[in-house]
Structures are given as structure tokens and as C-alpha cells.
Design a protein around this motif. Structure first.
Motif, PDB file in Angstrom:
ATOM      1  N   CYS A 133       0.828  -1.210   0.000  1.00 13.77           N
ATOM      2  CA  CYS A 133       0.000   0.000   0.000  1.00 13.77           C
ATOM      3  C   CYS A 133       0.857   1.253   0.000  1.00 13.77           C
ATOM      4  CB  CYS A 133      -0.934   0.001   1.207  1.00 13.77           C
ATOM      5  SG  CYS A 133      -2.112   1.366   1.157  1.00 13.77           S
ATOM      6  N   GLU A 134       0.559   2.120  -0.947  1.00 11.31           N
ATOM      7  CA  GLU A 134       1.269   3.404  -1.033  1.00 11.31           C
ATOM      8  C   GLU A 134       0.995   4.264   0.198  1.00 11.31           C
ATOM      9  OE1 GLU A 134       3.399   5.267  -2.088  1.00 11.31           O
ATOM     10  OE2 GLU A 134       4.158   4.354  -3.899  1.00 11.31           O
ATOM     11  N   LYS A 135       1.863   5.255   0.393  1.00  5.31           N
ATOM     12  CA  LYS A 135       1.672   6.195   1.477  1.00  5.31           C
ATOM     13  C   LYS A 135       0.656   7.247   1.070  1.00  5.31           C
ATOM     14  CE  LYS A 135       3.268   9.602  -0.165  1.00  5.31           C
ATOM     15  NZ  LYS A 135       3.374  10.390  -1.381  1.00  5.31           N
ATOM     16  N   PRO A 136      -0.064   7.817   1.986  1.00  8.27           N
ATOM     17  CA  PRO A 136      -0.201   7.394   3.378  1.00  8.27           C
ATOM     18  C   PRO A 136      -1.176   6.229   3.446  1.00  8.27           C
ATOM     19  CG  PRO A 136      -1.621   9.296   2.964  1.00  8.27           C
ATOM     20  CD  PRO A 136      -0.902   9.007   1.674  1.00  8.27           C
ATOM     21  N   VAL A 137      -0.850   5.251   4.284  1.00  2.86           N
ATOM     22  CA  VAL A 137      -1.737   4.080   4.386  1.00  2.86           C
ATOM     23  C   VAL A 137      -3.121   4.508   4.863  1.00  2.86           C
ATOM     24  CG1 VAL A 137      -2.136   1.922   5.647  1.00  2.86           C
ATOM     25  CG2 VAL A 137       0.139   2.435   4.756  1.00  2.86           C
ATOM     26  N   ALA A 138      -3.171   5.539   5.731  1.00  2.52           N
ATOM     27  CA  ALA A 138      -4.459   5.925   6.315  1.00  2.52           C
ATOM     28  C   ALA A 138      -4.490   7.429   6.566  1.00  2.52           C
ATOM     29  CB  ALA A 138      -4.681   5.176   7.621  1.00  2.52           C
ATOM     30  N   GLY A 139      -5.691   7.926   6.844  1.00  5.61           N
ATOM     31  CA  GLY A 139      -5.884   9.346   7.107  1.00  5.61           C
ATOM     32  C   GLY A 139      -6.007   9.673   8.580  1.00  5.61           C
ATOM     33  N   SER A 140      -5.735   8.686   9.426  1.00  4.43           N
ATOM     34  CA  SER A 140      -5.761   8.943  10.872  1.00  4.43           C
ATOM     35  C   SER A 140      -5.110   7.771  11.584  1.00  4.43           C
ATOM     36  CB  SER A 140      -7.201   9.090  11.383  1.00  4.43           C
ATOM     37  OG  SER A 140      -7.868   7.842  11.305  1.00  4.43           O
ATOM     38  N   LEU A 141      -4.730   8.019  12.829  1.00  2.00           N
ATOM     39  CA  LEU A 141      -4.191   6.926  13.643  1.00  2.00           C
ATOM     40  C   LEU A 141      -5.268   5.884  13.915  1.00  2.00           C
ATOM     41  CD1 LEU A 141      -1.960   8.973  16.102  1.00  2.00           C
ATOM     42  CD2 LEU A 141      -1.190   7.393  14.315  1.00  2.00           C
ATOM     43  N   ALA A 142      -6.505   6.344  14.090  1.00  4.46           N
ATOM     44  CA  ALA A 142      -7.599   5.387  14.329  1.00  4.46           C
ATOM     45  C   ALA A 142      -7.729   4.441  13.150  1.00  4.46           C
ATOM     46  CB  ALA A 142      -8.911   6.140  14.558  1.00  4.46           C
ATOM     47  N   ASP A 143      -7.629   4.988  11.936  1.00  5.36           N
ATOM     48  CA  ASP A 143      -7.783   4.137  10.750  1.00  5.36           C
ATOM     49  C   ASP A 143      -6.613   3.176  10.593  1.00  5.36           C
ATOM     50  OD1 ASP A 143     -10.270   4.830   9.948  1.00  5.36           O
ATOM     51  OD2 ASP A 143      -9.640   6.249   8.397  1.00  5.36           O
ATOM     52  N   ILE A 144      -5.397   3.644  10.833  1.00  2.00           N
ATOM     53  CA  ILE A 144      -4.280   2.697  10.665  1.00  2.00           C
ATOM     54  C   ILE A 144      -4.344   1.628  11.755  1.00  2.00           C
ATOM     55  CG2 ILE A 144      -2.412   3.934  11.903  1.00  2.00           C
ATOM     56  CD1 ILE A 144      -0.619   2.993   9.460  1.00  2.00           C
ATOM     57  N   ASP A 145      -4.877   1.985  12.915  1.00  2.00           N
ATOM     58  CA  ASP A 145      -5.041   0.960  13.960  1.00  2.00           C
ATOM     59  C   ASP A 145      -6.059  -0.103  13.527  1.00  2.00           C
ATOM     60  OD1 ASP A 145      -3.062   1.958  15.543  1.00  2.00           O
ATOM     61  OD2 ASP A 145      -4.397   3.080  16.879  1.00  2.00           O
ATOM     62  N   ARG A 146      -7.070   0.309  12.751  1.00  2.82           N
ATOM     63  CA  ARG A 146      -8.031  -0.679  12.206  1.00  2.82           C
ATOM     64  C   ARG A 146      -7.319  -1.625  11.239  1.00  2.82           C
ATOM     65  NH1 ARG A 146     -11.862   2.723   9.177  1.00  2.82           N
ATOM     66  NH2 ARG A 146     -12.775   0.771   8.466  1.00  2.82           N
TER      67      ARG A 146
ATOM     68  N   SER B  96      -9.607  14.485  -0.053  1.00  2.00           N
ATOM     69  CA  SER B  96      -9.059  13.407  -0.884  1.00  2.00           C
ATOM     70  C   SER B  96      -7.541  13.240  -0.749  1.00  2.00           C
ATOM     71  CB  SER B  96      -9.431  13.626  -2.353  1.00  2.00           C
ATOM     72  OG  SER B  96      -9.218  14.967  -2.729  1.00  2.00           O
ATOM     73  N   GLU B  97      -6.813  14.356  -0.562  1.00  2.39           N
ATOM     74  CA  GLU B  97      -5.356  14.201  -0.368  1.00  2.39           C
ATOM     75  C   GLU B  97      -5.040  13.967   1.109  1.00  2.39           C
ATOM     76  OE1 GLU B  97      -2.816  17.145  -2.243  1.00  2.39           O
ATOM     77  OE2 GLU B  97      -1.006  16.136  -1.528  1.00  2.39           O
ATOM     78  N   LEU B  98      -5.912  14.436   1.983  1.00  2.16           N
ATOM     79  CA  LEU B  98      -5.837  14.231   3.441  1.00  2.16           C
ATOM     80  C   LEU B  98      -4.784  15.100   4.131  1.00  2.16           C
ATOM     81  CD1 LEU B  98      -6.001  10.297   3.472  1.00  2.16           C
ATOM     82  CD2 LEU B  98      -7.921  11.892   3.524  1.00  2.16           C
ATOM     83  N   GLY B  99      -3.932  15.736   3.362  1.00  2.59           N
ATOM     84  CA  GLY B  99      -2.906  16.606   3.929  1.00  2.59           C
ATOM     85  C   GLY B  99      -2.073  17.146   2.780  1.00  2.59           C
ATOM     86  N   GLY B 100      -1.075  17.964   3.096  1.00  6.96           N
ATOM     87  CA  GLY B 100      -0.274  18.587   2.044  1.00  6.96           C
ATOM     88  C   GLY B 100       1.161  18.114   2.074  1.00  6.96           C
ATOM     89  N   VAL B 101       2.083  19.081   2.072  1.00  3.27           N
ATOM     90  CA  VAL B 101       3.494  18.728   1.909  1.00  3.27           C
ATOM     91  C   VAL B 101       3.994  17.811   3.029  1.00  3.27           C
ATOM     92  CG1 VAL B 101       4.374  20.839   3.064  1.00  3.27           C
ATOM     93  CG2 VAL B 101       5.768  19.681   1.337  1.00  3.27           C
ATOM     94  N   LEU B 102       3.441  17.949   4.238  1.00  2.00           N
ATOM     95  CA  LEU B 102       3.897  17.095   5.344  1.00  2.00           C
ATOM     96  C   LEU B 102       3.469  15.645   5.149  1.00  2.00           C
ATOM     97  CD1 LEU B 102       3.208  19.372   8.447  1.00  2.00           C
ATOM     98  CD2 LEU B 102       5.450  18.625   7.601  1.00  2.00           C
TER      99      LEU B 102
ATOM    100  N   THR C  64       2.117  14.224   2.067  1.00  2.00           N
ATOM    101  CA  THR C  64       2.279  13.620   0.747  1.00  2.00           C
ATOM    102  C   THR C  64       3.732  13.598   0.289  1.00  2.00           C
ATOM    103  OG1 THR C  64       0.067  14.346   0.130  1.00  2.00           O
ATOM    104  CG2 THR C  64       1.543  13.809  -1.674  1.00  2.00           C
ATOM    105  N   HIS C  65       4.502  14.616   0.630  1.00  2.00           N
ATOM    106  CA  HIS C  65       5.831  14.753   0.022  1.00  2.00           C
ATOM    107  C   HIS C  65       6.960  14.530   1.033  1.00  2.00           C
ATOM    108  CE1 HIS C  65       2.756  17.186  -2.066  1.00  2.00           C
ATOM    109  NE2 HIS C  65       3.286  16.625  -3.140  1.00  2.00           N
ATOM    110  N   ALA C  66       6.963  15.325   2.120  1.00  5.06           N
ATOM    111  CA  ALA C  66       8.069  15.239   3.079  1.00  5.06           C
ATOM    112  C   ALA C  66       8.012  13.978   3.926  1.00  5.06           C
ATOM    113  CB  ALA C  66       8.067  16.474   3.985  1.00  5.06           C
ATOM    114  N   ILE C  67       6.928  13.227   3.823  1.00  6.19           N
ATOM    115  CA  ILE C  67       6.771  12.009   4.638  1.00  6.19           C
ATOM    116  C   ILE C  67       7.943  11.050   4.425  1.00  6.19           C
ATOM    117  CG2 ILE C  67       5.389  10.745   2.915  1.00  6.19           C
ATOM    118  CD1 ILE C  67       3.578   9.842   5.283  1.00  6.19           C
ATOM    119  N   HIS C  68       8.514  11.050   3.211  1.00  7.37           N
ATOM    120  CA  HIS C  68       9.627  10.141   2.923  1.00  7.37           C
ATOM    121  C   HIS C  68      10.881  10.530   3.712  1.00  7.37           C
ATOM    122  CE1 HIS C  68       7.867   7.763  -0.297  1.00  7.37           C
ATOM    123  NE2 HIS C  68       7.402   8.863  -0.877  1.00  7.37           N
ATOM    124  N   SER C  69      11.260  11.815   3.618  1.00 10.69           N
ATOM    125  CA  SER C  69      12.487  12.232   4.312  1.00 10.69           C
ATOM    126  C   SER C  69      12.295  12.180   5.823  1.00 10.69           C
ATOM    127  CB  SER C  69      12.884  13.643   3.880  1.00 10.69           C
ATOM    128  OG  SER C  69      13.319  13.599   2.536  1.00 10.69           O
TER     129      SER C  69
END
Ligand SMILES: NC(=O)c1ccc[n+]([C@@H]2O[C@H](COP(=O)([O-])OP(=O)(O)OC[C@H]3O[C@@H](n4cnc5c(N)ncnc54)[C@H](O)[C@@H]3O)[C@@H](O)[C@H]2O)c1
Length: 364
Positions: free
Chosen positions: A104-117, A182-188, A190-195
Motif C-alpha cells: 500500500c502506497e503512502k499514506p496508508v491511512a488518514g488517521s491513527l484510528a484508521d491505521i489501527d483498524r 481526498s489528499e488528506l494533507g499537504g506537503v507534510l 504527501t511529500h516530506a513524509i519520505h524524508s
């Protein structure tokens, strides 16, 4: 527990269906780098033109616009989800229910609650979920990680992490981008998450954050500039800067430890690749690090490196090269950064279930 389903096929390769033909093309290239280990035998995209073009490009004849069709394909071992972010949780859960492996591509989820599911569902399922952080797979990062894991770097002092990319209005013509829903967030996110993942991969977990965000470059709902000060659990400090308004694109990590300073390459989309500078503090540190890296052999980077490590984990049942715990850690940092920026406060991690942004960083 992984089931070595790849072995069930005539040639022993694991069969893959890729869903989403944007970055999905990069994933297909990653699998193709291992023709004896993976075969991409099905493709899905709701955009028929893209589906046809990608199918033709990679000679994948089994194509569908229906995600449900993919779930029904008994001969598919792995479903690789490369759709827009807001679809990931529903699709990942459906693939687990279908008894298959998930990438699954990043971000796996749009919240901690969802990734915990998703984590809970993985615990009940035959398959596992591998999130995608392919920037970890570069010779520079691998060498730095090896030196740190051997304890040769010593006390961590400070890191600076820059993600300076460029996005024009044309980028946002793709409807899901730039919109909170739909994007759930911006540069933090979608983009900077890798670094930022590389930072925690090399320097460990974050203890607290203070962040500012702004939208200054394009007329979008999500942030396109961000800065943050971090205190790591080790006590080290880190400074993050992320923008989509840099007219020369770079990614850069600079990690200062007692015995060594690491400087990444500036390649915006593969900062983990060499050349990295490894600058020892002393002749003794130089010798120790030199000895530790003497046998180092260059390995595949990016998606090819990730997929190679994935195959090893699938066939041995060993730990996945990127886990849901890794993805959760990155989303916990994102949650803390957004909460800090929205409230103007210092935010401590971990983010508990009772935190106002546990169920979504957009809604407090
Ligand atoms: N790892 C990386 O370096 C990297 C790079 C780019 C994008 N991404 C991530 O990958 C995901 C996709 O990004 P992208 O840039 O490829 O986007 P994109 O819009 O270019 O591609 C997504 C594709 O998914 C298709 N799609 C949408 N809904 C679908 C559905 N229900 N079923 C099947 N197909 C569907 C779209 O038609 C589109 O072709 C995002 O989460 C993004 O953050 C990761």
C-alpha cells in the motif's frame, strides 16, 4: 504468518495485481527488476485510457476497471494499492479479507484510528500489509543505518531535514490533489513524509514537536510550506523544512552524531542513494567506520530494492522491510505536526486514543 503462495505457481514467482496506474508504473518497474520473483499479471484503474496505456506499455493483458474483480482473482497473491490516499484503508481492508498480501502506497491511512483498524485486521488475516517507503532503499541510507546500528555513530546530536520540491497549478489538475478530503494533507503528508521517515529510521522516534504550516504557493486547501522543531526520544534535536515552492528541487538530510556526520545526496526523489558523505570525527572513528563498511556491496535502490527485500520476507515469513508500525510512526508524527500547527502548542508524543486528533488530524 506468511504463506509461501508464490511457490504454488508454475515458475515460483509471486503474482501481483497493481491497482492505480500513476506511481503504480514505478511499482511495476520495481517488480520487473525481479522477473524470477514477481510477475505482474493483472492491472486495475478506473481510467480506461490509463489502464490501456499502462497495460500496453508493460504487456499486461488482464485489465479491469473494477477493484472487486481484482479481489476475485484466485491466482493473484499480492494486490498493490497505488490509488489516491482516501481509498487506501477501505481497499487494504478488502484485500486482507480476500486473503491476499497487500502493498500500500503512502499514506496508508488518514488517521491513527484508521491505521489501527488496518493493524487489527492484519492481525486476523492470512496476508500482511507492506507500506511503501522506497526511499530507505539506497546505498547511502543503508551504509548510515549499518554504522548507526553497530553503535559506531555514538550519541546523536542534531539533524536537519529539507524537502524542497516544486509543484505548479498543473499538478493540482488531478482532482484528488490539493483537497483535504481526498489528499488528506499537504506537503507534510504527501511529500516530506519520505524524508521524515528517513529521519526516524536513522535517528529513532520523536518525543515532541512544534510546527508551523502555511499555504503560500498554490491556491489549495492543504499546506504547501511547513517548518518544525523536534526533540527526539534520544534527546537529539531536529529541524524540518518542507516546501513545494523551491525552484531547484532537492531533498537533504544532515545528521550529526558524536562520532560521525552523515550528509545525504541532494537527489529530490532518491536522497537515500549515494553519494552520501560520511564524515568521521577522528582517525579512530574513520578506521572503525571504514572497517564496518569494507564489505559493503552496492544494492538495488528505490522500488527495485524494496521489492527485492519484500520477496525475501514473503518467502521466509520474516519481518517485512517496511511495516504498518513504521507507517503508523510516520502518521503519528504527521498528527502531532498538524496539531501543533493548528493550536500553536508544543505537542508530546505518543498520541493516545483520547487525543483530539487520534481519529483524524483535520478534525479536532
Ligand atoms: N512512493 C512514492 O514515491 C509516491 C510517489 C507518487 C505518489 N505516491 C502515492 O501514490 C498514490 C497515488 O498517487 P499518484 O501520484 O500515482 O496518483 P495518480 O492520480 O497519478 O494515480 C492514481 C490512479 O488511481 C486510479 N484510481 C482512482 N480510483 C481508483 C479505484 N477506485 N480503483 C482503481 N483505480 C483507481 C486513478 O484513475 C489514477 O490513474 C498516492 O497515495 C500518493 O501519495 C507515492
Amino acid at each position: 504468518m506468511a504463506i509461501a503462495r508464490g511457490a504454488a505457481h508454475q515458475d515460483g514467482a509471486w503474482t501481483v495485481a497493481v491497482v492505480g496506474c500513476g506511481i503504480g508504473r514505478g511499482h511495476i518497474e520495481g517488480y520487473k527488476a525481479h522477473p524470477d520473483k514477481f510477475r505482474v499479471t493483472a492491472l486495475c484503474d478506473v481510467d480506461e485510457g490509463r489502464l490501456a496505456a499502462t497495460g500496453d506499455e508493460f504487456a499486461i493483458t488482464r485489465r479491469t476497471v473494477s477493484f472487486d474483480d481484482i479481489l476475485r482473482l484466485a491466482d493473484i497473491d499480492i494486490v498493490d494499492i497505488c490509488t489516491p490516499p482516501a481509498l487506501h484503508v477501505t481497499q487494504a481492508l478488502a484485500v486482507l479479507v480476500a486473503g491476499k498480501e497487500v502493498v500500500c502506497e503512502k499514506p496508508v491511512a488518514g488517521s491513527l484510528a484508521d491505521i489501527d483498524r488496518v493493524i487489527a485486521a492484519e492481525g486476523e488475516a492470512a496476508g500482511r500489509v507492506m507500506p511503501v517507503f522506497q526511499y530507505r532503499f539506497g546505498d547511502g541510507v543503508r551504509k548510515a543505518k549499518h554504522v548507526i546500528d553497530l553503535g559506531l555513530a555514538g550519541t546523536s546530536y542534531l539533524a536537519t531535514v529539507e524537502t524542497a520540491w516544486r509543484r505548479t497549478p498543473e499538478y493540482y489538475r488531478t482532482m484528488w490533489r490539493g483537497r483535504l478530503q481526498s489528499e488528506l494533507g499537504g506537503v507534510l503528508l504527501t511529500h516530506a513524509i519520505h524524508s521524515h521517515d528517513l529521519l526516524t529510521y536513522l535517528m529513532g522516534p520523536v518525543a515532541s514537536v512544534f510546527a508551523h504550516t502555511a499555504t503560500r504557493i498554490n491556491p489549495v486547501e492543504v499546506e504547501d510550506c511547513a517548518v518544525a522543531s523536534l526533540v527526539m526520544q534520544s534527546g537529539a534535536l531536529a529541524s524540518l523544512a518542507a516546501t513545494l515552492g523551491s525552484h531547484r528541487e532537492i531533498s537533504r538530510l544532515r545528521l550529526c552524531f558524536e562520532q560521525v556526520t552523515f550528509e545525504s545526496s541532494l537527489a529530490p526523489y532518491s536522497p537515500g542513494d549515494d553519494p552520501w558523505s560520511i564524515i568521521p570525527a577522528s582517525p579512530t572513528a574513520n578506521d572503525r567506520i571504514g572497517n564496518a563498511l569494507a564489505g559493503y556491496r552496492s544494492a538495488q535502490s528505490g522500488f527495485a530494492g524494496l521489492m527485492g527485500a519484500y520477496h525475501e520476507a514473503l518467502t521466509t515469513g520474516g519481518a517485512l522491510p517496511v511495516t504498518l508500525a513504521d507507517a503508523r510512526q510516520s502518521l503519528e508524527l504527521v498528527t502531532a505536526l498538524y496539531h501543533s500547527a493548528a493550536t500553536g502548542s508544543l505537542v508530546d508524543l505518543p498520541i493516545g486514543r483520547d487525543h483530539p486528533r487520534y481519529s483524524g488530524w483535520q478534525a479536532a
